[in-house]
Design an enzyme around this catalytic site. Structure first.
Site, short mmCIF file in Angstrom:
data_model
loop_
_atom_site.label_atom_id
_atom_site.label_comp_id
_atom_site.label_asym_id
_atom_site.label_seq_id
_atom_site.Cartn_x
_atom_site.Cartn_y
_atom_site.Cartn_z
N HIS A 103 0.84 -1.20 0.00
CA HIS A 103 0.00 0.00 0.00
C HIS A 103 0.87 1.25 0.00
O HIS A 103 1.82 1.35 0.78
CB HIS A 103 -0.90 0.00 1.23
CG HIS A 103 -1.68 1.27 1.41
ND1 HIS A 103 -1.60 2.07 2.53
CD2 HIS A 103 -2.56 1.91 0.58
CE1 HIS A 103 -2.39 3.12 2.40
NE2 HIS A 103 -2.97 3.05 1.22
N SER A 104 0.55 2.19 -0.90
CA SER A 104 1.18 3.51 -0.89
C SER A 104 2.71 3.39 -0.96
O SER A 104 3.24 2.81 -1.89
CB SER A 104 0.71 4.27 0.35
OG SER A 104 1.07 5.62 0.29
#
Length: 310
Positions: A103-104
Site C-alpha cells: 500500500h502507498s
C-alpha cells in the site's frame, strides 16, 4: 473467517526485531502484506479476512513502525532500507516464491523488490500506488539535502523533545487530524500497534525519523527501467480520492500518468475504485473482490496448471 488463525510474527534483525501478524494455514501460499507510510500491519486487519483462505498472509510492521524496532541512531529511512528489510523477512521465513501486496509507500518497496528479485515474486498488488515513484532530476539535490538536514536537526534534540506523551483520546484526535479520511474504527485499529504505554499516558510507537524526506531518489527513466525487470503479474488498485490528492510532493504528480501508461503497455491489470487512500482498511469490501480474483487467477490457477503439466 481466518481470525482464529492469527499469530504474532517476530523476525530478529541486527538492531532488534521486525514484528507483524500471520493469517491463514501454515502451508498456504505466502502473501507478504506491506503497509503504507506511518501505518502498521493493522492496516490489513479488515481486508485479509475477506481474501482467499488458501493463502498465508504475512503482514509486517515496517521497521520504525508499529511494534518493530527503530533503526539505530544515525541511520536513515529510505526506499532501499525498506527493500532490504523485506529481504530479511523473506530470508528468515525461507520464502522462495510468494506474492506481495503493497500500500502507498510500500508499493514502491514492493515494486523495487520485485525488480531486484524477479524470480521470487509471482504476483504484485499495488494498493493506491503506481509503482516506483520518481523524482524530477532537477529536484533530487534539493530533496536529498532536505532529508539530510532534517536528520541532523533531529539528532540535536533531547529525548524529551523527541517524544510527546498523549492521553488515548488525544492520540485518537492526533491520528484523525493527520489522516482525516480514516474512519473511527480504522483509527482504533491502527492505534493497537501504533501506541506504547508510558508513564503519564501513551507515545506513538513509530520512529519520528520516518517523517523525513527519503534520501534515495530515482529519475523517471530509472524508474521505468527498473520496473521493466518485474516478471510478476501486477494489479494496481487506484482510488478516486486517494494517491494523487495526498502526494507530499505535488511535483511528482506529473509522473503518475507515465507510470500508468507503462503498466498498461505491459498488459498489467488496473482497476479504479471509489474511495480514499485507506479504502483497504475503511471499506475493504470495495477492493477485496479484485484482489481475491487476481490472486486466484495469477497464483492458484497458475500453480494448478503447472502441476497438470508435470
Amino acid at each position: 473467517m481466518m481470525a482464529a488463525e492469527v499469530s504474532e510474527l517476530c523476525v530478529p534483525v541486527p538492531w532488534g526485531e521486525i514484528r507483524g501478524r500471520v493469517w491463514g494455514p501454515e502451508h498456504g501460499r505466502p502473501v507478504l502484506c506491506l503497509h503504507g507510510w506511518a501505518d502498521n500491519c493493522g492496516a490489513f486487519n479488515t481486508l485479509i479476512p475477506l481474501l482467499p483462505k488458501e493463502f498465508r498472509y504475512i503482514a509486517v510492521d515496517l521497521v520504525g513502525h508499529g511494534l518493530s524496532s527503530h533503526r539505530p541512531p544515525g541511520d536513515f529511512y529510505s526506499l532501499l532500507e525498506y527493500v532490504t528489510d523485506v529481504l530479511r523477512v523473506t530470508d528468515a521465513l525461507q520464502l522462495r516464491k510468494f506474492s506481495v501486496i503493497g500500500h502507498s509507500m510500500s508499493g514502491d518497496a514492493a515494486g523495487m523488490f520485485s525488480a531486484l528479485y524477479p524470480e521470487m515474486v509471482d504476483a504484485l498488488v499495488l494498493l493506491d500506488n503506481y509503482g516506483i515513484l520518481p523524482t524530477d532530476s532537477k529536484e533530487i539535490c534539493k530533496v536529498v539535502s532536505q532529508g539530510m538536514d532534517q536528520t541532523l536537526q533531529f539528532e540535536k534534540k533531547t529525548e524529551e523533545e523527541k517524544w510527546r506523551v498523549y492521553t488515548y483520546e488525544k492520540a485518537v484526535e492526533r491520528l484523525q487530524a493527520a489522516n482525516p479520511t480514516l474512519s473511527e474504527r480504522s483509527v482504533h485499529i491502527l492505534l493497537e500497534r501504533g501506541l506504547v504505554q508510558v508513564e503519564g499516558g501513551f507515545v506513538f510507537s513509530r520512529d519520528l525519523r520516518v517523517n523525513f524526506k527519503n534520501i534515495v531518489r530515482i529519475s523517471l527513466e530509472q524508474s521505468l527501467e527498473i520496473q521493466s525487470r518485474i516478471q510478476a503479474s501486477v494489479l494496481a488498485v487506484l482510488t478516486d480520492k486517494g494517491f494523487d490528492k495526498i502526494l507530499s510532493e505535488p511535483a511528482q504528480r506529473k509522473f503518475t500518468s507515465a507510470l500508468l501508461e507503462d503498466l498498461k503497455n505491459r498488459n498489467h491489470t488496473i482497476v479504479r475504485v471509489p474511495g480514499d487512500h485507506h479504502v483497504h482498511l475503511n471499506n475493504p469490501e470495495v477492493i477485496a473482490p479484485f484482489v481475491s480474483d487476481f490472486l486466484r487467477t495469477k497464483v492458484l490457477s497458475q500453480s494448478i496448471n503447472r502441476q497438470h503439466k508435470l
